[in-house]
Motif scaffolding. Structure first.
Motif, PDB file in Angstrom:
ATOM      1  N   TRP A  36       0.870  -1.182   0.000  1.00 42.10           N
ATOM      2  CA  TRP A  36       0.000   0.000   0.000  1.00 42.10           C
ATOM      3  C   TRP A  36       0.903   1.228   0.000  1.00 42.10           C
ATOM      4  O   TRP A  36       1.621   1.478   0.958  1.00 42.10           O
ATOM      5  CB  TRP A  36      -0.956  -0.067   1.181  1.00 42.10           C
ATOM      6  N   THR A  37       0.787   1.977  -1.092  1.00 41.85           N
ATOM      7  CA  THR A  37       1.839   2.917  -1.500  1.00 41.85           C
ATOM      8  C   THR A  37       1.330   4.349  -1.590  1.00 41.85           C
ATOM      9  O   THR A  37       0.183   4.586  -1.986  1.00 41.85           O
ATOM     10  CB  THR A  37       2.366   2.481  -2.882  1.00 41.85           C
ATOM     11  N   TRP A  38       2.194   5.276  -1.245  1.00 37.84           N
ATOM     12  CA  TRP A  38       1.960   6.700  -1.485  1.00 37.84           C
ATOM     13  C   TRP A  38       3.052   7.229  -2.408  1.00 37.84           C
ATOM     14  O   TRP A  38       4.246   6.966  -2.195  1.00 37.84           O
ATOM     15  CB  TRP A  38       1.981   7.502  -0.197  1.00 37.84           C
ATOM     16  N   TRP A  49       8.294   8.497  -5.264  1.00 40.66           N
ATOM     17  CA  TRP A  49       7.833   7.521  -4.289  1.00 40.66           C
ATOM     18  C   TRP A  49       8.048   8.064  -2.875  1.00 40.66           C
ATOM     19  O   TRP A  49       9.162   8.459  -2.514  1.00 40.66           O
ATOM     20  CB  TRP A  49       8.589   6.210  -4.464  1.00 40.66           C
ATOM     21  N   ILE A  50       6.988   8.046  -2.076  1.00 37.01           N
ATOM     22  CA  ILE A  50       7.074   8.509  -0.687  1.00 37.01           C
ATOM     23  C   ILE A  50       7.334   7.334   0.249  1.00 37.01           C
ATOM     24  O   ILE A  50       8.204   7.375   1.123  1.00 37.01           O
ATOM     25  CB  ILE A  50       5.777   9.230  -0.271  1.00 37.01           C
ATOM     26  N   LEU A 100       0.035  -1.985  -4.880  1.00 39.11           N
ATOM     27  CA  LEU A 100       0.959  -2.514  -5.887  1.00 39.11           C
ATOM     28  C   LEU A 100       1.412  -3.914  -5.490  1.00 39.11           C
ATOM     29  O   LEU A 100       2.022  -4.086  -4.435  1.00 39.11           O
ATOM     30  CB  LEU A 100       2.170  -1.580  -6.020  1.00 39.11           C
ATOM     31  N   PRO A 101       1.101  -4.919  -6.311  1.00 38.80           N
ATOM     32  CA  PRO A 101       1.500  -6.294  -5.971  1.00 38.80           C
ATOM     33  C   PRO A 101       3.014  -6.454  -5.904  1.00 38.80           C
ATOM     34  O   PRO A 101       3.739  -5.965  -6.781  1.00 38.80           O
ATOM     35  CB  PRO A 101       0.910  -7.120  -7.112  1.00 38.80           C
ATOM     36  N   PHE A 102       3.461  -7.155  -4.884  1.00 33.99           N
ATOM     37  CA  PHE A 102       4.895  -7.335  -4.700  1.00 33.99           C
ATOM     38  C   PHE A 102       5.533  -8.002  -5.907  1.00 33.99           C
ATOM     39  O   PHE A 102       6.654  -7.650  -6.308  1.00 33.99           O
ATOM     40  CB  PHE A 102       5.157  -8.164  -3.447  1.00 33.99           C
ATOM     41  N   GLU A 103       4.826  -8.959  -6.519  1.00 33.32           N
ATOM     42  CA  GLU A 103       5.408  -9.678  -7.653  1.00 33.32           C
ATOM     43  C   GLU A 103       5.698  -8.735  -8.813  1.00 33.32           C
ATOM     44  O   GLU A 103       6.616  -8.976  -9.602  1.00 33.32           O
ATOM     45  CB  GLU A 103       4.478 -10.796  -8.109  1.00 33.32           C
ATOM     46  N   ARG A 106       8.775  -6.270  -7.981  1.00 37.63           N
ATOM     47  CA  ARG A 106      10.079  -6.896  -8.186  1.00 37.63           C
ATOM     48  C   ARG A 106      10.589  -6.691  -9.608  1.00 37.63           C
ATOM     49  O   ARG A 106      11.785  -6.771  -9.877  1.00 37.63           O
ATOM     50  CB  ARG A 106       9.988  -8.396  -7.895  1.00 37.63           C
ATOM     51  N   LYS A 107       9.659  -6.450 -10.536  1.00 37.67           N
ATOM     52  CA  LYS A 107      10.040  -6.406 -11.953  1.00 37.67           C
ATOM     53  C   LYS A 107      10.024  -4.998 -12.532  1.00 37.67           C
ATOM     54  O   LYS A 107      10.707  -4.730 -13.523  1.00 37.67           O
ATOM     55  CB  LYS A 107       9.084  -7.279 -12.767  1.00 37.67           C
ATOM     56  N   TRP A 108       9.189  -4.126 -11.950  1.00 35.45           N
ATOM     57  CA  TRP A 108       8.973  -2.814 -12.538  1.00 35.45           C
ATOM     58  C   TRP A 108       9.211  -1.737 -11.488  1.00 35.45           C
ATOM     59  O   TRP A 108       8.962  -1.942 -10.317  1.00 35.45           O
ATOM     60  CB  TRP A 108       7.530  -2.688 -13.040  1.00 35.45           C
ATOM     61  N   THR A 109       9.632  -0.566 -11.957  1.00 34.54           N
ATOM     62  CA  THR A 109       9.664   0.572 -11.045  1.00 34.54           C
ATOM     63  C   THR A 109       8.233   1.066 -10.845  1.00 34.54           C
ATOM     64  O   THR A 109       7.343   0.769 -11.638  1.00 34.54           O
ATOM     65  CB  THR A 109      10.511   1.705 -11.613  1.00 34.54           C
ATOM     66  N   ILE A 110       8.026   1.843  -9.790  1.00 33.63           N
ATOM     67  CA  ILE A 110       6.692   2.374  -9.541  1.00 33.63           C
ATOM     68  C   ILE A 110       6.279   3.297 -10.678  1.00 33.63           C
ATOM     69  O   ILE A 110       5.113   3.324 -11.092  1.00 33.63           O
ATOM     70  CB  ILE A 110       6.652   3.078  -8.173  1.00 33.63           C
ATOM     71  N   ARG A 111       7.245   4.039 -11.213  1.00 32.90           N
ATOM     72  CA  ARG A 111       6.927   4.923 -12.334  1.00 32.90           C
ATOM     73  C   ARG A 111       6.442   4.113 -13.531  1.00 32.90           C
ATOM     74  O   ARG A 111       5.470   4.473 -14.191  1.00 32.90           O
ATOM     75  CB  ARG A 111       8.153   5.737 -12.723  1.00 32.90           C
ATOM     76  N   GLU A 112       7.109   2.995 -13.820  1.00 32.85           N
ATOM     77  CA  GLU A 112       6.692   2.143 -14.929  1.00 32.85           C
ATOM     78  C   GLU A 112       5.311   1.548 -14.669  1.00 32.85           C
ATOM     79  O   GLU A 112       4.493   1.427 -15.579  1.00 32.85           O
ATOM     80  CB  GLU A 112       7.730   1.033 -15.142  1.00 32.85           C
TER      81      GLU A 112
END
Length: 131
Positions: A36-38, A49-50, A100-103, A106-112
């Motif tokens: 759970w992301t801000w 990313w905060i 954001l799912p952890f799986e 692991r593969k993508w940046t949050i921006r992507e």
């Protein structure tokens, strides 16, 4: 499908504490692999990313926010919160919450993930810091 909605004040004065809430509906809030992301995006700048909090309840913060940020969950209300202290006009931005799912993290940046609409995102809330 999980839906998220940010809420909180849209205008603060310098030195105040920003408090935002993200309400999660339409899907599980616990026992998931969602982080759970801000994040925030200021005018003319990239996504920043905060921090985030997973099921472990151990939050992780971006380096530039760590000293004045707190993220917590209220599982009884399906909500997670952001507190950012000592705000300045440089904190003026659109703030977004996401699951954001952890799986995928692991593969993508949050921006992507934002660009590809991976995960679940709230619509964002504009926060302005001004005297």
């Amino acid at each position: 499908q999980v839906q998220l909605q940010e809420s909180g004040p849209g205008l603060l004065k310098p030195s105040q504490t920003l408090s935002l809430t993200c309400t999660v509906s339409g899907g599980p809030f616990t026992n998931t692999d969602n982080y759970w992301t801000w994040v925030r995006q200021a005018p003319g700048k990239g996504l920043e990313w905060i921090g985030y909090i997973p099921d472990s309840e151990i939050p992780l913060y971006g380096a530039s926010f760590k000293s004045r940020t707190s993220i917590a969950r209220d599982t009884s209300r399906n909500q997670f919160t952001l507190k950012l202290s000592a705000v300045t006009p440089e904190d003026t931005a659109t703030y977004l919450c996401a699951g954001l799912p952890f799986e995928l993290l692991r593969k993508w940046t949050i921006r992507e993930m934002r660009e590809r609409n991976f995960g679940s995102w709230g619509p964002g809330i504009q926060v302005t810091v001004s005297s």
